[in-house]
Design an enzyme around this catalytic site. Structure first.
Site, PDB file in Angstrom:
ATOM      1  N   LYS A  75       2.793  -3.123   5.804  1.00  0.00           N
ATOM      2  CA  LYS A  75       2.919  -2.992   4.361  1.00  0.00           C
ATOM      3  C   LYS A  75       4.331  -2.602   3.942  1.00  0.00           C
ATOM      4  CE  LYS A  75      -1.152  -4.204   2.972  1.00  0.00           C
ATOM      5  NZ  LYS A  75      -1.286  -5.548   2.352  1.00  0.00           N
ATOM      6  N   TYR A 115      -0.568  -0.823  10.248  1.00  0.00           N
ATOM      7  CA  TYR A 115      -0.776  -1.155   8.834  1.00  0.00           C
ATOM      8  C   TYR A 115       0.404  -0.670   7.981  1.00  0.00           C
ATOM      9  CZ  TYR A 115      -3.233  -1.256   4.304  1.00  0.00           C
ATOM     10  OH  TYR A 115      -3.597  -1.494   3.002  1.00  0.00           O
ATOM     11  N   SER A 166       0.850  -1.184   0.000  1.00  0.00           N
ATOM     12  CA  SER A 166       0.000   0.000   0.000  1.00  0.00           C
ATOM     13  C   SER A 166       0.889   1.238   0.000  1.00  0.00           C
ATOM     14  CB  SER A 166      -0.880  -0.004   1.262  1.00  0.00           C
ATOM     15  OG  SER A 166      -1.477   1.250   1.490  1.00  0.00           O
TER      16      SER A 166
END
Length: 276
Positions: A170, A166, A153
């Protein structure tokens, strides 16, 4: 003839949303697909849709974070279709908080699904790939180019406030991708990552603060994006719109094509021109 005829693809988190679009894209080009979802019903529905369109697929339901899942996932491909040619590590979700409010459970859960699970799936696939390569070389036949596409991402390339877990997971996916591209080159496996920008899915279409929730291992996690924020984010994208699951699937497909057989260790940003 499809561009992926004869290939066997594992796609985690492919019962819904982006993952399902990826599974349908690969199957539409001739790949036989192992569909995975946390819940059995979406996985079966995705398989039925692929079969109705003339493709071939089988379901392997379960959480990618469960002990033994990775081995079961890979074994499904081997038992049903005879091997593994494409691995797409897509499964995941978000559980956001600013860092001072983030619990250890939040951190661990997101790192487990986004980083540990892909690591385990790739580790489980290695003996299968290695054995197939040794067999081909012993027989004097060409070793086909296999593909790994890990989903990252722009939160992993540039960070995102409220998503320390997150973003870290990622970013870790990118490190895993680059390391495996060096380890697996000897098997003629390309290992790349696609970093998604803003993609409209069921998780972004629900207004923030509403009733939108997802159930993850018994946890009811709120999902959604403030509509005004979503509009502002779209205005910042050079192409002027958020991506669709089909757009996301197309980026993954590019790295599964034979034309990308000499592309490895790379991160492709699928973000409409926006870079974090």
């Amino acid at each position: 003839m499809g561009t992926l005829d004869g290939k066997v693809a594992l796609v985690s988190g492919s019962g819904r949303g982006i993952g399902r679009a990826i599974a349908e894209k690969l199957a539409g080009q001739g790949a036989r697909v192992v569909v995975n979802d946390l819940d059995a019903d979406p996985a079966k529905e995705a398989v039925a849709a692929i079969e109705a369109a003339g493709g071939t697929a089988v379901a392997c339901a379960g959480s990618v974070t469960e002990d033994g899942f990775a081995e079961r996932f890979v074994a499904t491909a081997v038992d049903e279709f005879g091997g593994v040619d494409i691995i797409v590590n897509n499964a995941g979700y978000t559980w956001d908080s600013v860092v001072q409010k983030m619990s250890d459970d939040q951190w661990d859960a997101i790192l487990d699904v986004h980083l540990k699970a892909p690591f385990r799936i790739l580790r489980a696939a290695q003996p299968v790939i290695s054995a197939a390569v040794k067999q081909a070389r012993a027989a004097g036949t060409e070793v086909p180019c296999r593909k790994v596409v890990n989903i990252s991402s722009i939160a992993g390339t540039g960070g995102n406030a409220g998503q320390a877990n997150y973003s870290a997971g990622k970013a870790g996916v990118i490190g895993l991708t680059k390391a495996l591209s060096k380890e697996w080159g000897r098997y003629n496996v390309t290992v790349n990552a696609v970093a998604f920008g803003l993609i409209r899915t069921r998780l972004t279409e629900v207004p923030a603060g509403g009733d939108g929730k997802i159930d993850i291992a018994g946890r009811q996690l709120a999902v959604g994006v403030n509509p005004e924020l979503l509009d502002a984010m779209e205005r910042g994208i050079p192409l002027g719109r958020a991506g669709t699951p089909a757009d996301a699937a197309g980026a993954v497909y590019l790295l599964c094509l034979p034309e990308s057989d000499y592309v490895s260790g790379q991160v492709v940003i699928c973000g409409g021109g926006f870079n974090a």
